[in-house]
Design an enzyme around this catalytic site. Structure first.
Site, PDB file in Angstrom:
ATOM      1  N   LEU A 228      11.000 -20.657  -4.111  1.00 18.91           N
ATOM      2  CA  LEU A 228       9.880 -19.831  -3.617  1.00 18.91           C
ATOM      3  C   LEU A 228       8.655 -19.981  -4.519  1.00 18.91           C
ATOM      4  O   LEU A 228       8.784 -20.041  -5.741  1.00 18.91           O
ATOM      5  CB  LEU A 228      10.336 -18.363  -3.625  1.00 18.91           C
ATOM      6  CG  LEU A 228       9.278 -17.314  -3.275  1.00 18.91           C
ATOM      7  CD1 LEU A 228       8.994 -17.337  -1.777  1.00 18.91           C
ATOM      8  CD2 LEU A 228       9.744 -15.920  -3.696  1.00 18.91           C
TER       9      LEU A 228
ATOM     10  N   ASP B  27       0.839  -1.197   0.000  1.00 16.18           N
ATOM     11  CA  ASP B  27       0.000   0.000   0.000  1.00 16.18           C
ATOM     12  C   ASP B  27       0.875   1.249   0.000  1.00 16.18           C
ATOM     13  O   ASP B  27       1.981   1.236   0.524  1.00 16.18           O
ATOM     14  CB  ASP B  27      -0.917  -0.027   1.241  1.00 16.18           C
ATOM     15  CG  ASP B  27      -2.071   0.951   1.128  1.00 16.18           C
ATOM     16  OD1 ASP B  27      -2.301   1.498   0.027  1.00 16.18           O
ATOM     17  OD2 ASP B  27      -2.741   1.177   2.146  1.00 16.18           O
TER      18      ASP B  27
ATOM     19  N   TRP C  29     -11.400  -2.614  -8.620  1.00 14.38           N
ATOM     20  CA  TRP C  29     -12.106  -2.414  -9.898  1.00 14.38           C
ATOM     21  C   TRP C  29     -12.861  -1.085  -9.909  1.00 14.38           C
ATOM     22  O   TRP C  29     -13.203  -0.569 -10.963  1.00 14.38           O
ATOM     23  CB  TRP C  29     -13.098  -3.556 -10.170  1.00 14.38           C
ATOM     24  CG  TRP C  29     -12.454  -4.868 -10.514  1.00 14.38           C
ATOM     25  CD1 TRP C  29     -12.536  -6.031  -9.803  1.00 14.38           C
ATOM     26  CD2 TRP C  29     -11.635  -5.177 -11.666  1.00 14.38           C
ATOM     27  NE1 TRP C  29     -11.811  -7.022 -10.433  1.00 14.38           N
ATOM     28  CE2 TRP C  29     -11.252  -6.527 -11.576  1.00 14.38           C
ATOM     29  CE3 TRP C  29     -11.178  -4.417 -12.759  1.00 14.38           C
ATOM     30  CZ2 TRP C  29     -10.446  -7.152 -12.527  1.00 14.38           C
ATOM     31  CZ3 TRP C  29     -10.368  -5.040 -13.711  1.00 14.38           C
ATOM     32  CH2 TRP C  29     -10.013  -6.390 -13.586  1.00 14.38           C
TER      33      TRP C  29
ATOM     34  N   SER D 121      -8.328  -5.020   4.955  1.00 16.87           N
ATOM     35  CA  SER D 121      -8.871  -4.773   3.611  1.00 16.87           C
ATOM     36  C   SER D 121      -9.255  -6.040   2.843  1.00 16.87           C
ATOM     37  O   SER D 121      -8.875  -6.204   1.678  1.00 16.87           O
ATOM     38  CB  SER D 121      -7.886  -3.933   2.783  1.00 16.87           C
ATOM     39  OG  SER D 121      -7.651  -2.701   3.395  1.00 16.87           O
TER      40      SER D 121
ATOM     41  N   HIS E 275       2.675   3.189  -8.966  1.00 17.00           N
ATOM     42  CA  HIS E 275       2.545   1.754  -9.255  1.00 17.00           C
ATOM     43  C   HIS E 275       3.770   1.257 -10.019  1.00 17.00           C
ATOM     44  O   HIS E 275       4.294   0.180  -9.736  1.00 17.00           O
ATOM     45  CB  HIS E 275       1.263   1.474 -10.054  1.00 17.00           C
ATOM     46  CG  HIS E 275       0.010   1.829  -9.319  1.00 17.00           C
ATOM     47  ND1 HIS E 275      -0.176   1.529  -7.994  1.00 17.00           N
ATOM     48  CD2 HIS E 275      -1.126   2.467  -9.717  1.00 17.00           C
ATOM     49  CE1 HIS E 275      -1.378   1.963  -7.602  1.00 17.00           C
ATOM     50  NE2 HIS E 275      -1.962   2.545  -8.634  1.00 17.00           N
TER      51      HIS E 275
ATOM     52  N   ARG F 225       1.700  -5.029   6.287  1.00 20.56           N
ATOM     53  CA  ARG F 225       1.030  -3.982   5.521  1.00 20.56           C
ATOM     54  C   ARG F 225       1.881  -2.726   5.562  1.00 20.56           C
ATOM     55  O   ARG F 225       2.305  -2.283   6.631  1.00 20.56           O
ATOM     56  CB  ARG F 225      -0.361  -3.665   6.060  1.00 20.56           C
ATOM     57  CG  ARG F 225      -1.043  -2.592   5.207  1.00 20.56           C
ATOM     58  CD  ARG F 225      -2.485  -2.350   5.498  1.00 20.56           C
ATOM     59  NE  ARG F 225      -3.048  -1.484   4.457  1.00 20.56           N
ATOM     60  CZ  ARG F 225      -4.280  -1.553   3.997  1.00 20.56           C
ATOM     61  NH1 ARG F 225      -5.107  -2.431   4.481  1.00 20.56           N
ATOM     62  NH2 ARG F 225      -4.709  -0.722   3.048  1.00 20.56           N
TER      63      ARG F 225
ATOM     64  N   ARG G  43       0.147   7.622  -2.696  1.00 19.67           N
ATOM     65  CA  ARG G  43       0.684   8.702  -1.855  1.00 19.67           C
ATOM     66  C   ARG G  43       2.142   8.979  -2.177  1.00 19.67           C
ATOM     67  O   ARG G  43       2.597  10.119  -2.179  1.00 19.67           O
ATOM     68  CB  ARG G  43       0.523   8.349  -0.369  1.00 19.67           C
ATOM     69  CG  ARG G  43      -0.847   8.713   0.187  1.00 19.67           C
ATOM     70  CD  ARG G  43      -1.133   8.003   1.465  1.00 19.67           C
ATOM     71  NE  ARG G  43      -1.447   6.597   1.224  1.00 19.67           N
ATOM     72  CZ  ARG G  43      -1.434   5.659   2.156  1.00 19.67           C
ATOM     73  NH1 ARG G  43      -1.087   5.958   3.384  1.00 19.67           N
ATOM     74  NH2 ARG G  43      -1.752   4.421   1.854  1.00 19.67           N
TER      75      ARG G  43
HETATM   76  C1  FPP Z   1      -1.731   0.099  -3.362  1.00 17.05           C
HETATM   77  O1  FPP Z   1      -1.328   1.450  -3.381  1.00 17.05           O
HETATM   78  C2  FPP Z   1      -1.239  -0.633  -4.508  1.00 17.05           C
HETATM   79  C3  FPP Z   1      -2.002  -1.251  -5.462  1.00 17.05           C
HETATM   80  C4  FPP Z   1      -3.484  -1.200  -5.452  1.00 17.05           C
HETATM   81  C5  FPP Z   1      -1.419  -1.955  -6.605  1.00 17.05           C
HETATM   82  C6  FPP Z   1      -0.168  -2.719  -6.345  1.00 17.05           C
HETATM   83  C7  FPP Z   1       0.538  -2.906  -7.603  1.00 17.05           C
HETATM   84  C8  FPP Z   1       1.877  -2.892  -7.787  1.00 17.05           C
HETATM   85  C9  FPP Z   1       2.835  -2.758  -6.700  1.00 17.05           C
HETATM   86  C10 FPP Z   1       2.461  -2.988  -9.137  1.00 17.05           C
HETATM   87  C11 FPP Z   1       2.190  -4.210  -9.923  1.00 17.05           C
HETATM   88  C12 FPP Z   1       2.336  -5.463  -9.177  1.00 17.05           C
HETATM   89  C13 FPP Z   1       2.883  -6.594  -9.638  1.00 17.05           C
HETATM   90  C14 FPP Z   1       2.767  -7.833  -8.823  1.00 17.05           C
HETATM   91  C15 FPP Z   1       3.598  -6.673 -10.918  1.00 17.05           C
HETATM   92  P1  FPP Z   1      -2.442   2.579  -3.445  1.00 17.05           P
HETATM   93  O2  FPP Z   1      -2.665   2.930  -4.878  1.00 17.05           O
HETATM   94  O3  FPP Z   1      -3.658   2.133  -2.723  1.00 17.05           O
HETATM   95  O4  FPP Z   1      -1.749   3.729  -2.692  1.00 17.05           O
HETATM   96  P2  FPP Z   1      -2.447   4.895  -1.832  1.00 17.05           P
HETATM   97  O5  FPP Z   1      -3.109   4.219  -0.667  1.00 17.05           O
HETATM   98  O6  FPP Z   1      -1.292   5.735  -1.413  1.00 17.05           O
HETATM   99  O7  FPP Z   1      -3.406   5.607  -2.724  1.00 17.05           O
END
Ligand code: FPP
Length: 248
Positions: free
Chosen positions: A133, A22, A71, A198, A39, A190, A26
């Site tokens: 792994l 997470d 989604w 969540s 991301h 987390r 931010r």
């Molecule tokens: C949460 O941060 C992150 C996600 C919803 C997506 C996680 C994806 C990746 C790390 C990249 C792709 C993954 C792989 C396995 C190739 P957030 O967007 O909720 O952050 P925020 O809470 O700061 O808004």
């Protein structure tokens, strides 16, 4: 940060670590960038943590990469994340093989775009005989979806006479989950300073140790994983018993 790796007791490793990644949004916002920039940078943390887990000898690493609730994010972000998934899986497959990592996924694949499923299945197939792994990507996953589906499947199997209702046990229910044959995570991490689960692995984390860190996911590196494991190893896992019973 310093040398948490040296403090790890290799005799007492968790066999399964699960991570709620997470803070990408931010992290990007702090730099005046779009969420997708976060991301994209989160992928290097995925790589670092996978590599560190394989090097240490962990057996299972589950990453919450996309939840059922995700989604509902803006379409641009969802599309960007799907594209990033395809690119990453394609680019990383040789490295997974080289490091003896097997890929699996859990979640509602019927909601995933066909091209993501195709790429994912190809990588799962290519890495299926790897014995190091096991990296499990939770995609279009939520615990309530999983538990609902397991309940429907159990009801169907009872209706068809495949199982009897008297046979329902905790073990049987576990075998109807996406994580069938995978041990429950001993450690759930987390990132980003949020103290929530969540909708992640609710059945499986009944006795997991929970570890929360303020580090945002794109900043989470190998040492952060080592630190979480050292912290896990300092805890006494009692499973409902008393301290005296555990230490006798
Ligand atoms: C949460 O941060 C992150 C996600 C919803 C997506 C996680 C994806 C990746 C790390 C990249 C792709 C993954 C792989 C396995 C190739 P957030 O967007 O909720 O952050 P925020 O809470 O700061 O808004």
């Amino acid at each position: 940060m310093n040398n948490f790796k040296e403090q790890i007791n290799l005799e007492n490793l968790p066999s399964h670590v699960a991570i709620i990644m997470d803070g990408n949004g931010r992290w990007a916002k702090k730099q005046g960038k779009l969420r997708l920039f976060g991301h994209n940078n989160g992928v290097s943390s995925v790589r670092a943590v996978t590599e560190a887990s394989a090097e240490l000898g962990l057996k299972y690493l589950t990453l919450y990469a996309f939840s059922t609730e995700n989604w509902n994010r803006p379409q641009d972000e969802v599309n960007g994340l799907m594209k990033l998934l395809i690119q990453t899986i394609e680019a990383e497959t040789p490295t997974l093989n080289k490091n003896n990592v097997r890929l699996l996924s859990i979640g509602d694949s019927s909601r995933m775009p066909e091209d993501v499923n195709k790429r994912l299945q190809a990588c799962i197939k290519t890495t299926e005989n790897n014995t190091g792994l096991t990296l499990i990507l939770a995609l279009s996953y939520s615990s309530r979806w999983e538990i609902t589906k397991a309940t429907q499947d159990i009801a169907n199997d009872i209706a068809q006479g495949i199982i009897k209702k008297e046979e329902i046990t905790e073990e049987l229910i576990s075998n109807y989950m996406c994580t069938k044959n995978i041990p429950d995570p001993e450690l759930l991490i987390r990132t980003s300073g949020e103290y929530r689960i969540s909708n992640f692995l609710l059945w499986q984390i009944a006795y997991s140790e929970l570890y929360f860190t303020d580090v945002l996911w794109p900043d989470f590196q190998k040492e952060d994983l080592y630190k979480a494991i050292v912290n896990y190893q300092s805890r006494e896992r009692r499973f409902g018993k008393t301290s005296e019973q555990i230490n006798k």
